[in-house]
Design a protein around this motif. Structure first.
Motif, PDB file in Angstrom:
ATOM      1  N   VAL A 129       0.852  -1.209   0.010  1.00 56.80           N
ATOM      2  CA  VAL A 129      -0.084   0.039   0.057  1.00 56.80           C
ATOM      3  C   VAL A 129       0.883   1.186  -0.084  1.00 56.80           C
ATOM      4  CG1 VAL A 129      -1.875   1.364   1.295  1.00 56.80           C
ATOM      5  CG2 VAL A 129      -1.871  -1.309   1.379  1.00 56.80           C
ATOM      6  N   GLU A 130       0.862   2.010  -1.181  1.00 61.51           N
ATOM      7  CA  GLU A 130       1.606   3.175  -1.294  1.00 61.51           C
ATOM      8  C   GLU A 130       0.847   4.223  -1.724  1.00 61.51           C
ATOM      9  OE1 GLU A 130       5.521   4.028  -2.052  1.00 61.51           O
ATOM     10  OE2 GLU A 130       6.212   2.271  -1.041  1.00 61.51           O
ATOM     11  N   GLU A 131      -0.640   3.962  -1.660  1.00 61.39           N
ATOM     12  CA  GLU A 131      -1.835   4.919  -1.931  1.00 61.39           C
ATOM     13  C   GLU A 131      -2.472   5.222  -0.622  1.00 61.39           C
ATOM     14  OE1 GLU A 131      -4.858   3.521  -1.254  1.00 61.39           O
ATOM     15  OE2 GLU A 131      -4.105   1.431  -1.097  1.00 61.39           O
ATOM     16  N   GLY A 132      -3.165   6.424  -0.645  1.00 58.46           N
ATOM     17  CA  GLY A 132      -3.638   7.009   0.726  1.00 58.46           C
ATOM     18  C   GLY A 132      -5.019   6.464   1.097  1.00 58.46           C
ATOM     19  N   THR A 133      -5.556   5.997  -0.047  1.00 54.30           N
ATOM     20  CA  THR A 133      -7.309   5.888   0.269  1.00 54.30           C
ATOM     21  C   THR A 133      -7.130   4.540   1.385  1.00 54.30           C
ATOM     22  OG1 THR A 133      -7.729   6.207  -2.040  1.00 54.30           O
ATOM     23  CG2 THR A 133      -9.228   4.874  -0.835  1.00 54.30           C
ATOM     24  N   GLU A 139      -6.478   1.681  10.465  1.00 55.32           N
ATOM     25  CA  GLU A 139      -5.627   2.396  11.199  1.00 55.32           C
ATOM     26  C   GLU A 139      -4.112   2.293  10.833  1.00 55.32           C
ATOM     27  OE1 GLU A 139      -4.145   2.999  15.798  1.00 55.32           O
ATOM     28  OE2 GLU A 139      -5.845   1.557  15.281  1.00 55.32           O
ATOM     29  N   SER A 140      -3.667   1.148  10.454  1.00 57.13           N
ATOM     30  CA  SER A 140      -2.324   0.712   9.926  1.00 57.13           C
ATOM     31  C   SER A 140      -2.409  -0.366   8.638  1.00 57.13           C
ATOM     32  CB  SER A 140      -1.501   0.642  11.350  1.00 57.13           C
ATOM     33  OG  SER A 140      -0.275   0.166  10.589  1.00 57.13           O
ATOM     34  N   ILE A 141      -1.871  -0.096   7.694  1.00 54.41           N
ATOM     35  CA  ILE A 141      -1.938  -0.925   6.672  1.00 54.41           C
ATOM     36  C   ILE A 141      -0.548  -0.912   5.742  1.00 54.41           C
ATOM     37  CG2 ILE A 141      -3.457   0.279   5.293  1.00 54.41           C
ATOM     38  CD1 ILE A 141      -4.514  -2.570   4.240  1.00 54.41           C
ATOM     39  N   GLU A 142      -0.032  -1.884   5.725  1.00 59.21           N
ATOM     40  CA  GLU A 142       1.111  -1.982   4.611  1.00 59.21           C
ATOM     41  C   GLU A 142       1.241  -2.824   3.399  1.00 59.21           C
ATOM     42  OE1 GLU A 142       4.923  -2.722   7.070  1.00 59.21           O
ATOM     43  OE2 GLU A 142       4.627  -0.810   8.165  1.00 59.21           O
ATOM     44  N   PRO A 164       3.765 -10.321  -5.388  1.00 55.94           N
ATOM     45  CA  PRO A 164       3.558  -9.059  -4.949  1.00 55.94           C
ATOM     46  C   PRO A 164       3.675  -7.943  -5.936  1.00 55.94           C
ATOM     47  CG  PRO A 164       5.116 -10.035  -3.587  1.00 55.94           C
ATOM     48  CD  PRO A 164       5.095 -10.863  -4.701  1.00 55.94           C
ATOM     49  N   ILE A 165       2.712  -6.837  -5.920  1.00 48.50           N
ATOM     50  CA  ILE A 165       2.845  -5.752  -6.509  1.00 48.50           C
ATOM     51  C   ILE A 165       2.707  -4.540  -5.687  1.00 48.50           C
ATOM     52  CG2 ILE A 165       2.165  -6.767  -8.631  1.00 48.50           C
ATOM     53  CD1 ILE A 165      -0.547  -4.695  -8.024  1.00 48.50           C
ATOM     54  N   VAL A 166       3.067  -3.353  -6.153  1.00 46.62           N
ATOM     55  CA  VAL A 166       2.846  -2.148  -5.306  1.00 46.62           C
ATOM     56  C   VAL A 166       1.789  -1.435  -6.108  1.00 46.62           C
ATOM     57  CG1 VAL A 166       3.921   0.120  -4.671  1.00 46.62           C
ATOM     58  CG2 VAL A 166       5.244  -2.122  -4.820  1.00 46.62           C
ATOM     59  N   MET A 192      -1.886   1.434  -9.653  1.00 42.14           N
ATOM     60  CA  MET A 192      -2.734   2.457  -8.915  1.00 42.14           C
ATOM     61  C   MET A 192      -3.757   2.139  -8.241  1.00 42.14           C
ATOM     62  SD  MET A 192      -2.202   5.746 -11.869  1.00 42.14           S
ATOM     63  CE  MET A 192      -2.897   6.919 -10.693  1.00 42.14           C
ATOM     64  N   GLU A 193      -4.343   1.086  -8.436  1.00 44.83           N
ATOM     65  CA  GLU A 193      -5.543   0.650  -7.688  1.00 44.83           C
ATOM     66  C   GLU A 193      -5.688  -0.556  -7.102  1.00 44.83           C
ATOM     67  OE1 GLU A 193      -5.962   2.819 -11.684  1.00 44.83           O
ATOM     68  OE2 GLU A 193      -5.229   0.676 -11.250  1.00 44.83           O
ATOM     69  N   THR A 194      -4.805  -1.486  -7.410  1.00 48.69           N
ATOM     70  CA  THR A 194      -5.121  -3.060  -6.808  1.00 48.69           C
ATOM     71  C   THR A 194      -5.258  -2.908  -5.184  1.00 48.69           C
ATOM     72  OG1 THR A 194      -4.242  -4.047  -8.668  1.00 48.69           O
ATOM     73  CG2 THR A 194      -4.233  -5.415  -6.733  1.00 48.69           C
ATOM     74  N   SER A 195      -4.215  -2.510  -4.524  1.00 45.78           N
ATOM     75  CA  SER A 195      -4.199  -2.390  -3.215  1.00 45.78           C
ATOM     76  C   SER A 195      -5.534  -1.585  -2.617  1.00 45.78           C
ATOM     77  CB  SER A 195      -3.004  -1.669  -2.410  1.00 45.78           C
ATOM     78  OG  SER A 195      -3.082  -0.215  -2.550  1.00 45.78           O
ATOM     79  N   ALA A 196      -6.057  -0.854  -2.978  1.00 43.41           N
ATOM     80  CA  ALA A 196      -7.321  -0.364  -2.685  1.00 43.41           C
ATOM     81  C   ALA A 196      -8.363  -1.134  -2.856  1.00 43.41           C
ATOM     82  CB  ALA A 196      -7.515   1.143  -3.346  1.00 43.41           C
TER      83      ALA A 196
END
Length: 252
Positions: A129-133, A139-142, A164-166, A192-196
């Motif tokens: 997770v390197e997006e802000g959404t 509370e905490s998510i990497e 894994p991707i970013v 830009m989207e997958t982690s969200a």
């Protein structure tokens, strides 16, 4: 302030209320499985290739309503999910409010690892997770994860590799040093989207997985050949067909 651990207050805008806002009244009835494209031309191809019917009302998300189609034979709907984590979360929230329980995210990623090749499709085992959404949901998510049963089915069905991707918000801050750190953590590429999609789906109790195709290869060093866009129409079609196949098997 991101996600406040003691905040029990309601959202000022909620998806269930947004779809029945003062501007419109929504009468959509969606199947439980949705294919969500985070790339262009995917919806057009499926609408032409399969017996798809455009639904009578547009998809009523907060950020830019759009057409949505249904293939009744396969019990699946599909739409363009937009671009970036905020619109991805908006799409997932709205789908959940309309009864969708399973999400197949379909898109592209830029590769920065020699483990994958141009045009290869993977299913991510996790997304850093390197997006802000996502930070407004936890509370905490990497890292965020797909549904394991849907991930296993995807790997088994296609014999597909999983890495894994970013996911990042900052297109112009994917520096050479940062991509090396991502490689050191085992990631093979960035979108830009997958982690969200993964984090919001899990938060809402939905099952989600992703099919991502390598659209381009990033240079590893500043003197390497420059980045070049390589996604073709045929590559998009192959990826869309895989999504339909996965949806059909999942719905059996």
């Amino acid at each position: 302030m991101w996600c406040l651990p003691d905040d029990k207050s309601k959202s000022v805008i909620a998806a269930a209320e947004q779809i029945h806002s003062a501007h419109r009244e929504c009468h959509l009835h969606l199947p439980q499985t949705a294919i969500v494209f985070f790339m262009s031309k995917g919806t057009e191809y499926l609408a032409e290739r399969y017996d798809a019917v455009e639904m009578a009302e547009p998809f009523p998300r907060f950020l830019n309503r759009c057409p949505i189609w249904e293939i009744k034979e396969f019990q699946v709907c599909f739409l363009d999910g937009g671009r970036g984590a905020p619109q991805a979360a908006d799409t997932v929230e709205t789908l959940a409010a309309l009864g969708v329980r399973n999400i197949i995210a379909v898109g592209m990623f830029g590769a920065f690892s020699q483990s994958v090749q141009l045009g290869e499709t993977i299913t991510p085992e996790k997304a850093f997770v390197e997006e802000g959404t996502s930070l407004h949901y936890y509370e905490s998510i990497e890292e965020s994860y797909p549904d394991h049963s849907l991930l296993d089915m995807t790997v088994s069905l296609f014999g597909m590799k999983t890495y894994p991707i970013v996911s990042t918000d900052a297109v112009y801050r994917q520096t050479f040093r940062k991509e090396q750190l991502w490689r050191d953590n085992g990631a093979v590429g960035v979108d830009m989207e997958t982690s969200a999609v993964f984090s919001v789906s899990r938060y809402l109790g939905l099952k989600a997985a992703a099919l991502l195709m390598v659209s381009d290869i990033h240079p590893a060093e500043p003197d390497d050949p420059k980045w070049a866009w390589s996604m073709t129409k045929e590559m998009r079609h192959q990826l869309a067909d895989k999504a339909i196949t996965l949806a059909k098997v999942w719905n059996k």
